[in-house]
Motif scaffolding. Structure first.
Motif, PDB file in Angstrom:
ATOM      1  N   THR A  78       3.723  -1.902  -5.254  1.00 17.50           N
ATOM      2  CA  THR A  78       4.685  -2.270  -6.296  1.00 17.50           C
ATOM      3  C   THR A  78       5.095  -3.733  -6.150  1.00 17.50           C
ATOM      4  O   THR A  78       5.164  -4.471  -7.138  1.00 17.50           O
ATOM      5  N   ALA A  79       5.357  -4.141  -4.916  1.00 15.13           N
ATOM      6  CA  ALA A  79       5.727  -5.539  -4.674  1.00 15.13           C
ATOM      7  C   ALA A  79       4.592  -6.470  -5.058  1.00 15.13           C
ATOM      8  O   ALA A  79       4.823  -7.521  -5.684  1.00 15.13           O
TER       9      ALA A  79
ATOM     10  N   GLU B  71       4.181   6.161   1.579  1.00 15.43           N
ATOM     11  CA  GLU B  71       5.312   5.670   0.787  1.00 15.43           C
ATOM     12  C   GLU B  71       5.480   4.158   0.964  1.00 15.43           C
ATOM     13  O   GLU B  71       5.753   3.444  -0.012  1.00 15.43           O
ATOM     14  N   LEU B  72       5.311   3.686   2.183  1.00 15.36           N
ATOM     15  CA  LEU B  72       5.385   2.245   2.423  1.00 15.36           C
ATOM     16  C   LEU B  72       4.255   1.533   1.694  1.00 15.36           C
ATOM     17  O   LEU B  72       4.469   0.472   1.086  1.00 15.36           O
TER      18      LEU B  72
ATOM     19  N   THR C 142       5.176   1.091  -1.815  1.00 13.28           N
ATOM     20  CA  THR C 142       6.149  -0.002  -1.946  1.00 13.28           C
ATOM     21  C   THR C 142       5.441  -1.354  -1.920  1.00 13.28           C
ATOM     22  O   THR C 142       5.738  -2.236  -2.733  1.00 13.28           O
ATOM     23  N   TYR C 143       4.494  -1.515  -1.006  1.00 12.31           N
ATOM     24  CA  TYR C 143       3.710  -2.749  -0.948  1.00 12.31           C
ATOM     25  C   TYR C 143       2.949  -2.975  -2.255  1.00 12.31           C
ATOM     26  O   TYR C 143       2.875  -4.102  -2.754  1.00 12.31           O
TER      27      TYR C 143
END
Length: 69
Positions: free
Chosen positions: A49-50, A42-43, A46-47
């Motif tokens: 997407t960023a 999940e992290l 997120t990375y």
């Protein structure tokens, strides 16, 4: 001023790429050791997407610079 923003955006892209590579390595190590990887994955998402946002921002800056030249 826009060149400064471009340099900063390029730095953000490079940092994002490093975060993703590091996280992928952590996930591989965790997976080999038999640990749960759901939160790490999940992290990673997120990375990713960023990073996509950083790339889009960088590309917008490049477009604006080329448009004004």
């Amino acid at each position: 001023m826009q060149l400064r923003h471009l340099r900063e955006a390029e730095r953000h892209v490079a940092e994002g790429e490093r975060h993703i590579a590091d996280q992928e390595e952590r996930i591989a190590v965790m997976d080999r050791a038999g640990h749960e990887t759901q939160l790490a994955l999940e992290l990673l998402a997120t990375y990713q997407t960023a990073l996509a946002s950083h790339i889009a921002h960088r590309d917008l800056i490049i477009y604006e610079i080329s448009r004004r030249s």
